[in-house]
Design a protein around this motif. Structure first.
Motif, short mmCIF file in Angstrom:
data_model
loop_
_atom_site.label_atom_id
_atom_site.label_comp_id
_atom_site.label_asym_id
_atom_site.label_seq_id
_atom_site.Cartn_x
_atom_site.Cartn_y
_atom_site.Cartn_z
N GLN A 176 3.44 0.66 3.03
CA GLN A 176 3.29 -0.65 3.70
C GLN A 176 3.11 -1.95 2.92
O GLN A 176 2.42 -1.95 2.28
N GLU A 212 1.45 5.02 0.94
CA GLU A 212 0.87 6.16 1.73
C GLU A 212 0.67 7.57 1.23
O GLU A 212 1.38 7.74 0.35
N GLN A 236 0.86 -1.18 -0.09
CA GLN A 236 0.04 -0.02 0.02
C GLN A 236 0.89 1.38 0.03
O GLN A 236 1.70 1.31 0.82
#
Length: 405
Positions: free
Chosen positions: A141, A135, A133
């Motif tokens: 992440q 950010e 992911q």
């Protein structure tokens, strides 16, 4: 921060880790196997053909030849040899195919792991990445089945599903698709081929010096020569591997895919005909099978003579018919032995997604290397050279971008 997460502890992942750590990044490698470098250990039948002195763009199948050419130029074979020599490895040159002098792939893995340990690279095994992911602040992440790893840069080095080595997977395609990147389906390359004709059950176990030409819709697209293995389901060996990419791709496109085998490549039809005439002159009593005895493998001879008897019809020139068939033996490609029997794959994340530094244009900070890319090479160390080149470029670029941000 200077955190670099690398997904995959194979050839390109370990190279990326070392290069990023040398550039003062804090590096963690996530490997879903219980040990790093499993496929590297299996490469070259356990001997590890780590590069080739004649590496060139013509040895690769890629949608972006110029990008790959530039990668190979930025970290060429000479740099690969220097890199491994500095790690303590010595080499054996077999007609340009470079192996460790010990003839053990474990030596290549050992020197990589020792250098990674010296540079404080963390390698976490049995960590299956489930997602990445991006950010809002530009960091990442990286999620596994057990943890979430924060990262400033991420390098996808998770290979392909090729080979039966435990842990080979389609992680690159799965993650790429989840991030909205263009991907191509993984297809087997450097793989044995199956043929449609039933006579293969009779020649299984033969090894013969031969040439192979691969035809797709009647047009020759690739060829090679060397020792071909005749199997109960078709054909194998390095010359077959070299043309297998085009065969698998032709079949995937529903095109007529054939191979023409030449079992007398050094002399050709006329040369073989002269030989057969000489044998007949000296031994006029010999049968068709006996004429070929000593020239070709025993199991292959009845296949050839049986087909020749059916094809020649009323042709009076038996020897010419036989010579033509030996030098021009067509077979229909029915399929491949599959991804688990392949050494590498085509497919993966499209190279058109990437900059020259192998960073995703649409996801800054995410890099892709090695077999995760839609690039595959011929036998002879080309695929591993691509891993060394792309791993070095991505590792160095990821670390440099941290320092410049």
């Amino acid at each position: 921060m200077n955190r670099v997460i690398i997904i995959g502890a194979g050839a390109s992942g370990l190279m990326a880790a070392i290069c990023a750590a040398r550039s003062h990044a804090s590096v963690t490698v996530l490997e879903h196997n219980d040990k790093p470098g499993r496929k590297l250990l299996a490469s070259g039948n356990g001997k590890c053909n780590l590069t080739n002195l004649r590496v060139g763009i013509e040895n690769y199948h890629t949608e972006d030849p110029e990008l790959i050419r530039r990668c190979l130029s930025r970290f060429p074979v000479s740099e690969t040899l220097r890199f491994f020599r500095e790690l303590g490895l010595q080499f054996r040159d077999r007609d340009g195919w470079i192996y460790p002098s010990s003839d053990q792939s474990s030596a290549v893995l050992q020197v990589l792991l020792m250098e990674a340990q010296h540079l404080h690279v963390k390698i976490k095994t049995q960590e299956e990445v489930t997602g990445i992911q991006k950010e809002a602040d530009g960091s990442f992440q990286v999620s596994t089945e057990t943890w979430h790893y924060p990262a400033d840069r991420v390098i996808l080095s998770c290979g392909s599903p090729a080979s039966a080595v435990r842990g080979s997977s389609d992680t690159a395609q799965r993650i790429g698709q989840s991030l909205g990147l263009a991907t191509l389906p993984f297809l087997p390359s450097l793989v044995p081929l199956k043929i449609r004709e039933p006579f293969s059950s009779k020649w299984g176990g033969c090894r013969v010096h031969a040439a192979i030409s691969l035809l797709v819709d009647g047009k020759e697209v690739s060829s090679d020569c060397g020792e071909i293995q005749l199997t109960e389901s078709g054909i194998s060996g390095i010359p077959v591997f070299q043309v297998s990419h085009d065969a698998v791709l032709g079949l995937a496109k529903k095109k007529k895919t054939e191979a023409v085998l030449n079992f007398w490549p050094d002399g050709g039809t006329e040369g073989l005909l002269d030989t057969l005439r000489e044998v007949r002159k000296n031994s006029p009593w010999k049968t068709e099978e006996q004429l070929l005895a000593g020239l070709l493998p025993d199991k292959l001879i009845p296949v050839l003579t049986g087909i020749c008897k059916k094809k020649r019809g009323s042709s009076p020139d038996l020897l010419r018919s036989l010579a033509v068939l030996v030098c021009h033996f067509p077979v229909t490609i029915a399929g491949s032995a599959g991804i688990r029997q392949a050494q590498v794959c085509s497919g993966g994340i499209s190279t058109k997604e990437l900059t020259d530094d192998l960073m995703c244009r649409r996801i800054p900070g995410l890099y892709v290397t090695g077999e995760a890319l839609n690039v595959d090479g011929l036998c002879g160390g080309n695929c591993l050279q691509l891993c060394w080149s792309t791993g070095c470029i991505a590792g160095c670029s990821a670390a440099a971008s941290l320092h410049n941000s």
